[in-house]
Write a protein that holds these residues in place. Structure first.
Motif, PDB file in Angstrom:
ATOM      1  N   LEU A   1       0.895  -1.226   0.108  1.00 48.61           N
ATOM      2  CA  LEU A   1      -0.041   0.013  -0.122  1.00 48.61           C
ATOM      3  C   LEU A   1       0.807   1.153   0.067  1.00 48.61           C
ATOM      4  O   LEU A   1       0.578   2.262  -0.788  1.00 48.61           O
ATOM      5  CB  LEU A   1      -0.823   0.103   1.338  1.00 48.61           C
ATOM      6  N   ASP A   2       2.011   1.275   0.940  1.00 49.67           N
ATOM      7  CA  ASP A   2       2.830   2.365   0.762  1.00 49.67           C
ATOM      8  C   ASP A   2       3.406   2.601  -0.356  1.00 49.67           C
ATOM      9  O   ASP A   2       3.484   3.697  -0.850  1.00 49.67           O
ATOM     10  CB  ASP A   2       4.033   2.280   1.732  1.00 49.67           C
ATOM     11  N   SER A   3       3.662   1.759  -1.316  1.00 51.30           N
ATOM     12  CA  SER A   3       4.389   1.660  -2.528  1.00 51.30           C
ATOM     13  C   SER A   3       3.524   2.337  -3.721  1.00 51.30           C
ATOM     14  O   SER A   3       4.055   2.624  -4.477  1.00 51.30           O
ATOM     15  CB  SER A   3       4.863   0.210  -3.094  1.00 51.30           C
ATOM     16  N   THR A   4       2.141   2.476  -3.271  1.00 58.09           N
ATOM     17  CA  THR A   4       1.316   3.418  -4.318  1.00 58.09           C
ATOM     18  C   THR A   4       1.501   4.801  -4.118  1.00 58.09           C
ATOM     19  O   THR A   4       0.885   5.401  -5.196  1.00 58.09           O
ATOM     20  CB  THR A   4      -0.345   3.014  -3.973  1.00 58.09           C
ATOM     21  N   ARG A   5       2.005   5.328  -3.231  1.00 52.50           N
ATOM     22  CA  ARG A   5       1.916   6.869  -2.724  1.00 52.50           C
ATOM     23  C   ARG A   5       3.307   7.318  -3.189  1.00 52.50           C
ATOM     24  O   ARG A   5       4.296   6.825  -3.125  1.00 52.50           O
ATOM     25  CB  ARG A   5       1.923   6.885  -1.398  1.00 52.50           C
ATOM     26  N   GLN A   6       3.282   8.383  -3.879  1.00 53.19           N
ATOM     27  CA  GLN A   6       4.492   8.991  -4.556  1.00 53.19           C
ATOM     28  C   GLN A   6       5.401   9.697  -3.402  1.00 53.19           C
ATOM     29  O   GLN A   6       6.406   9.606  -3.779  1.00 53.19           O
ATOM     30  CB  GLN A   6       3.730  10.310  -5.368  1.00 53.19           C
ATOM     31  N   ASP A   7       4.911  10.059  -2.162  1.00 54.92           N
ATOM     32  CA  ASP A   7       5.785  10.448  -1.377  1.00 54.92           C
ATOM     33  C   ASP A   7       6.589   9.277  -0.723  1.00 54.92           C
ATOM     34  O   ASP A   7       7.383   9.378   0.063  1.00 54.92           O
ATOM     35  CB  ASP A   7       4.948  11.142  -0.078  1.00 54.92           C
ATOM     36  N   ARG A   8       5.983   7.988  -0.834  1.00 64.36           N
ATOM     37  CA  ARG A   8       6.947   6.815  -0.331  1.00 64.36           C
ATOM     38  C   ARG A   8       7.709   5.825  -1.491  1.00 64.36           C
ATOM     39  O   ARG A   8       8.415   5.284  -1.162  1.00 64.36           O
ATOM     40  CB  ARG A   8       5.796   5.722   0.267  1.00 64.36           C
ATOM     41  N   GLU A   9       7.124   6.196  -2.909  1.00 69.66           N
ATOM     42  CA  GLU A   9       7.936   5.373  -3.647  1.00 69.66           C
ATOM     43  C   GLU A   9       8.271   6.289  -4.708  1.00 69.66           C
ATOM     44  O   GLU A   9       7.253   7.033  -5.596  1.00 69.66           O
ATOM     45  CB  GLU A   9       6.953   4.132  -4.339  1.00 69.66           C
ATOM     46  N   PRO A  10       9.515   6.861  -5.200  1.00 72.36           N
ATOM     47  CA  PRO A  10       9.777   7.552  -6.461  1.00 72.36           C
ATOM     48  C   PRO A  10       9.499   7.374  -7.656  1.00 72.36           C
ATOM     49  O   PRO A  10       9.447   8.150  -8.736  1.00 72.36           O
ATOM     50  CB  PRO A  10      11.132   7.977  -6.115  1.00 72.36           C
TER      51      PRO A  10
END
Length: 169
Positions: free
Chosen positions: A139-148
């Protein structure tokens, strides 16, 4: 180029011959000679042993540990080998092992793993594990602030749409 010695050739042969029959302790020991943390083997040898471990489909603590070591960039410099190790890990990892899931979480973390394709492979493993930390990393990896990287975010989003392992959340 390293010259093949008899020990490495026999280790690779033992794992290849095991195929779908499952792996004995001797065969896992042979795999350790090729892909263990301190092993010095050619890329082709590593990939063949990794492929055979994955195809065995046998849940194995030692097999999973060997693959997890090869999946980490501090042990393995070649991203193709790291990616293959993670993909093979899906079949040998104990699905409910929180400690194993946490090691794979590190492989999906952009602060730990520099290659997007390796992080995507890690996310595929994590999506199949019924462990809360695994689902959280996907789920974190879907967010731009968590996955560049956009390709990793897209892969994570696709995995979420497909559905995470039951019991992971």
């Amino acid at each position: 180029m390293r010259v093949w010695d008899g020990r490495h050739a026999l280790a690779v042969l033992a794992v290849v011959q095991a195929g779908a029959q499952g792996l004995s302790q001797d065969q896992l020991a042979g795999a350790a000679e090729v892909i263990g943390r301190n092993a010095v083997s050619e890329r082709g040898e590593k990939l063949e042993v990794i492929r055979q471990l994955g195809e065995s489909g046998e849940v194995s603590g030692l097999g999973a540990a060997l693959l997890m070591d090869r999946a980490g960039f501090r042990v393995e410099a070649d991203p193709e080998v790291r990616e293959a190790a993670l993909l093979a890990l899906r079949t040998v990892i104990e699905p409910r092992s929180r400690m194993s899931a946490l090691r794979v979480v590190r492989c999906a973390d952009p602060g730990q793993e520099p290659e997007p394709r390796v992080r995507i492979a890690a996310l595929r493993v994590l999506a199949s594990l019924p462990v809360a930390e695994a689902a959280a990393r996907v789920l974190d990896s879907t967010r731009q602030d968590r996955e560049p990287d956009a390709s990793v975010r897209e892969a994570a989003s696709a995995l979420v749409r497909k559905g995470l392992a039951a019991g992971a959340y």
